[in-house]
Design a protein around this motif. Structure first.
Motif, mmCIF file in Angstrom:
data_model
loop_
_atom_site.group_PDB
_atom_site.id
_atom_site.type_symbol
_atom_site.label_atom_id
_atom_site.label_comp_id
_atom_site.label_asym_id
_atom_site.label_seq_id
_atom_site.Cartn_x
_atom_site.Cartn_y
_atom_site.Cartn_z
ATOM 1 N N SER A 146 -13.125 17.252 1.581
ATOM 2 C CA SER A 146 -12.728 18.564 1.052
ATOM 3 C C SER A 146 -13.594 18.920 -0.144
ATOM 4 O O SER A 146 -14.247 18.074 -0.743
ATOM 5 N N GLY A 147 -13.569 20.174 -0.518
ATOM 6 C CA GLY A 147 -14.413 20.640 -1.609
ATOM 7 C C GLY A 147 -13.864 20.346 -2.982
ATOM 8 O O GLY A 147 -14.515 20.618 -3.972
ATOM 9 N N GLY A 148 -12.661 19.831 -3.111
ATOM 10 C CA GLY A 148 -12.138 19.499 -4.430
ATOM 11 C C GLY A 148 -10.664 19.813 -4.557
ATOM 12 O O GLY A 148 -9.866 18.964 -4.887
ATOM 13 N N LEU A 149 -10.247 21.037 -4.251
ATOM 14 C CA LEU A 149 -8.832 21.358 -4.306
ATOM 15 C C LEU A 149 -8.157 20.906 -3.024
ATOM 16 O O LEU A 149 -8.733 20.955 -1.950
ATOM 17 N N SER A 150 -6.921 20.485 -3.137
ATOM 18 C CA SER A 150 -6.200 19.999 -1.970
ATOM 19 C C SER A 150 -5.085 20.956 -1.619
ATOM 20 O O SER A 150 -4.919 22.008 -2.213
ATOM 21 N N SER A 151 -4.308 20.559 -0.637
ATOM 22 C CA SER A 151 -3.169 21.382 -0.227
ATOM 23 C C SER A 151 -1.898 20.987 -0.955
ATOM 24 O O SER A 151 -0.811 21.340 -0.545
ATOM 25 N N ALA A 152 -2.031 20.256 -2.043
ATOM 26 C CA ALA A 152 -0.855 19.716 -2.724
ATOM 27 C C ALA A 152 0.064 20.786 -3.283
ATOM 28 O O ALA A 152 1.256 20.572 -3.409
ATOM 29 N N GLN A 153 -0.481 21.949 -3.613
ATOM 30 C CA GLN A 153 0.349 22.999 -4.191
ATOM 31 C C GLN A 153 1.532 23.329 -3.287
ATOM 32 O O GLN A 153 2.654 23.534 -3.744
ATOM 33 N N SER A 154 1.272 23.345 -1.989
ATOM 34 C CA SER A 154 2.341 23.712 -1.061
ATOM 35 C C SER A 154 3.323 22.570 -0.857
ATOM 36 O O SER A 154 4.410 22.778 -0.323
ATOM 37 N N LEU A 155 2.955 21.357 -1.267
ATOM 38 C CA LEU A 155 3.818 20.210 -1.047
ATOM 39 C C LEU A 155 4.655 19.856 -2.265
ATOM 40 O O LEU A 155 5.667 19.191 -2.139
ATOM 41 N N THR A 156 4.242 20.314 -3.422
ATOM 42 C CA THR A 156 4.807 19.777 -4.655
ATOM 43 C C THR A 156 6.325 19.909 -4.729
ATOM 44 O O THR A 156 7.029 18.949 -5.007
ATOM 45 N N PRO A 161 0.823 -1.228 0.000
ATOM 46 C CA PRO A 161 0.000 0.000 0.000
ATOM 47 C C PRO A 161 0.846 1.261 0.000
ATOM 48 O O PRO A 161 1.955 1.284 0.539
ATOM 49 N N ARG A 162 0.316 2.285 -0.628
ATOM 50 C CA ARG A 162 0.915 3.617 -0.561
ATOM 51 C C ARG A 162 0.589 4.243 0.780
ATOM 52 O O ARG A 162 -0.284 3.785 1.514
ATOM 53 N N SER A 163 1.210 5.358 1.086
ATOM 54 C CA SER A 163 1.039 6.015 2.381
ATOM 55 C C SER A 163 -0.370 6.592 2.521
ATOM 56 O O SER A 163 -0.759 7.500 1.792
ATOM 57 N N TRP A 164 -1.141 6.084 3.484
ATOM 58 C CA TRP A 164 -2.489 6.611 3.724
ATOM 59 C C TRP A 164 -2.415 8.032 4.273
ATOM 60 O O TRP A 164 -3.293 8.857 4.017
ATOM 61 N N LEU A 165 -1.327 8.344 5.018
ATOM 62 C CA LEU A 165 -1.212 9.680 5.603
ATOM 63 C C LEU A 165 -0.978 10.718 4.519
ATOM 64 O O LEU A 165 -1.607 11.790 4.505
ATOM 65 N N THR A 166 -0.070 10.402 3.564
ATOM 66 C CA THR A 166 0.185 11.343 2.472
ATOM 67 C C THR A 166 -1.073 11.573 1.655
ATOM 68 O O THR A 166 -1.373 12.696 1.258
ATOM 69 N N LYS A 167 -1.837 10.498 1.431
ATOM 70 C CA LYS A 167 -3.065 10.658 0.654
ATOM 71 C C LYS A 167 -4.048 11.586 1.362
ATOM 72 O O LYS A 167 -4.722 12.408 0.726
ATOM 73 N N GLN A 168 -4.141 11.503 2.687
ATOM 74 C CA GLN A 168 -5.050 12.385 3.418
ATOM 75 C C GLN A 168 -4.590 13.835 3.349
ATOM 76 O O GLN A 168 -5.405 14.756 3.366
ATOM 77 N N ILE A 169 -3.280 14.039 3.268
ATOM 78 C CA ILE A 169 -2.759 15.411 3.147
ATOM 79 C C ILE A 169 -3.068 15.968 1.762
ATOM 80 O O ILE A 169 -3.503 17.112 1.607
ATOM 81 N N VAL A 170 -2.840 15.123 0.723
ATOM 82 C CA VAL A 170 -3.074 15.584 -0.645
ATOM 83 C C VAL A 170 -4.558 15.701 -0.944
ATOM 84 O O VAL A 170 -5.010 16.669 -1.563
ATOM 85 N N PHE A 171 -5.333 14.723 -0.502
ATOM 86 C CA PHE A 171 -6.776 14.709 -0.739
ATOM 87 C C PHE A 171 -7.496 14.652 0.606
ATOM 88 O O PHE A 171 -7.898 13.575 1.051
ATOM 89 N N PRO A 172 -7.642 15.796 1.272
ATOM 90 C CA PRO A 172 -8.266 15.800 2.604
ATOM 91 C C PRO A 172 -9.677 15.234 2.556
ATOM 92 O O PRO A 172 -10.437 15.522 1.615
ATOM 93 N N PRO A 173 -10.042 14.410 3.543
ATOM 94 C CA PRO A 173 -11.407 13.873 3.577
ATOM 95 C C PRO A 173 -12.432 15.007 3.621
ATOM 96 O O PRO A 173 -12.219 16.024 4.288
#
Length: 506
Positions: A472-482, A458-470
């Motif tokens: 959420s309205g559609g956009l994630s916080s991924a921009q700041s992580l990229t 499995p991939r990291s469930w924690l990273t997925k929650q950061i990128v795709f917050p449960p």
């Protein structure tokens, strides 16, 4: 899934529908590219001992300095070359900034003593119509440096035009070939279309791999334009045996300009991902170098060095489906070419924005002419407002398309910020490059095999929650992580369990 599909079919069909106006190509606001000023500055930043005077507000200079000059110099330890601004304010916008520009030219020439000064106009200077050409012409006999105006106002063309503009302007700095100079450079090559400055000294980059292959043939590289090249190299560049494009689309502008102006031969191919594209690139260069025999010996030598390992990896890849993210159109086309031609995989380019059919026409024409017509899937999320490589909608549409596929038969080529239920290979996260050439083909093949071998992990469930917050309205916080993820993700695939942070190949 059918409700979310905008287009699903061969690339050639998409191309035809766009030309017929059946599919809109406009970019939504969240997908806009850099302006013409930025892309022009990216090329100018790759010329050594050059100072760029940005004629406009200080913020324009600050942005490109941070993005290009400082980063390039930090990467390689090269001396910092300043980006100077005339710092136009409200008063200058009303009354003009010509006086400040004249003063800046004299100050830069005396203080930094560059080989060449480029005066790049930003939007403000273009709107008020400062006579930059007249100021440059008057300054030319008064200074030691070469000087050239670059009219690259951001509003005056789409982003791609900044690349083409500067490359065509650079040709005006070149000396006309002489028989003596052509004899001296008879076995020399320019790599044209580079839009990078100094490269990281400790990384085996893709460009360094191409240099290694050319030198392995017995020829030499005269200049990489504009990848940390000098004014003197540019002046002599037209006398080489052949120009080899790095990027087919971007290198084509300077290559055709030099061919038309000086008769310099042009070897133009798609990005050399994989063996088929690399061999076409090498053989195209060899024809103009008169080194066909040397090229064939090099090809045999390079292929023999990887054949055993490549055959073993390739045995596991044939017939597998590869979903290739289409956000970087030129790269997606080149990867699809490699996967089908070299590995006999079945590529599907996912979310290839219809806008790219116009912006990347040269590469598409090339691919179709070689007989490859990969499958393309475009979903509605591609055309929505948002950063589509990390949107809930496009992630959901990808999952719907994949459905209940067998993870052992499908690989996803894309961002590590995506979480498909199949093995993922992120070529941008391959830190120990190169990805071009024979060694690059082996590396990519191994990465695919590694991903397939560990498909059940499995991939990291924690990273997925950061990128795709449960919820959420559609956009994630991924921009700041990229940018952080791009530097620190392991080499091939990202998994949550043991051997964290290490490439599974090792």
């Amino acid at each position: 899934m059918d409700d979310s599909i905008v287009f699903h079919g061969p690339l050639g069909e998409l191309y035809s529908q766009v030309k017929a106006g059946k599919i809109k190509t406009a970019l939504q606001g969240s997908h806009t590219r850099p302006c013409k000023f930025w892309t022009a500055m990216k090329i100018l930043s790759g010329i050594k001992n050059a100072v760029v005077i940005t004629h406009g507000p200080g913020g324009c200079a600050y942005g490109v300095k941070q993005a290009y000059k400082l980063t390039n110099c930090r990467n390689s330890g090269a001396p910092y070359e300043p980006v100077v601004s005339t710092n136009m304010d409200e008063t200058k916008i009303v009354y003009g900034g010509e006086k400040e520009l004249r003063s800046a030219i004299r100050e830069v020439d005396g203080k930094y003593q560059p080989a060449v000064i480029f005066v790049a106009t930003s939007c403000a200077a273009g709107i008020i119509g400062d006579n930059v050409d007249a100021i440059v012409d008057k300054a030319r006999p008064e200074i030691k440096a070469e000087i050239m105006p670059i009219h690259c106002e951001g509003f005056a063309g789409e982003y791609r035009s900044g690349f083409d503009l500067v490359f065509r302007q650079i040709v005006k700095l070149m000396d006309r070939p002489t028989p003596e100079r052509q004899r001296q450079l008879a076995r020399s090559v320019n790599i044209v279309g580079s839009k990078l400055g100094p490269e990281r000294t400790e990384v085996d980059t893709d460009v360094k791999e191409l240099v290694r292959l050319i030198e392995g043939m017995g020829a030499r590289i005269h200049s990489i334009i504009a990848g940390n090249c000098t004014l003197e190299e540019i002046k002599q560049a037209a006398s080489v045996a052949v120009n080899c494009t790095l990027c087919l689309d971007i290198g084509y502008a300077i290559g055709t300009e030099m061919r038309d102006a000086f008769g310099t031969p042009l070897n133009s191919t798609i990005l050399p991902y994989g063996i088929a594209a690399t061999e076409k690139w090498l053989r195209g260069a060899a024809v103009h170098l008169g080194m066909e025999r040397e090229a064939e010996l090099l090809i045999q030598r390079e292929y023999a060095a990887i054949k055993a390992e490549l055959d073993e990896a390739r045995r596991h890849l044939e017939g597998k489906r590869a979903i290739v993210e289409g956000h970087d159109a030129v790269k997606a086309l080149s990867i699809a070419h490699m996967l089908e031609s070299d590995f006999k995989m079945r590529p599907v380019i996912f979310n290839f924005h219809p806008w790219s059919t116009e912006a990347r026409q040269t590469s598409i024409d090339y691919l179709l002419e070689t007989g490859l017509d990969p499958e393309v899937l475009i979903t509605k999320g591609t055309l929505k407002f948002g950063k589509y490589e990390s949107m809930q909608q496009t992630e959901r549409e990808l999952l719907e398309y994949l459905g209940g596929v067998d993870p052992a038969s499908t690989v996803y080529f894309g961002s590590s910020l995506s979480f498909p239920p199949v093995p993922l290979v992120d070529l941008n996260a391959i830190l120990n490059r190169p990805r071009f050439g024979y060694r690059g083909a082996l590396k990519v093949a191994k990465c695919i095999k590694t991903a397939l071998d560990y498909a059940a992990r499995p991939r990291s469930w924690l990273t997925k929650q950061i990128v795709f917050p449960p919820n959420s309205g559609g956009l994630s916080s991924a921009q700041s992580l990229t940018s952080k993820l791009a530097q620190n993700l392991p080499d091939c695939t990202v998994y949550a369990q043991r051997r964290k942070g290490r490439c599974m190949m090792n």
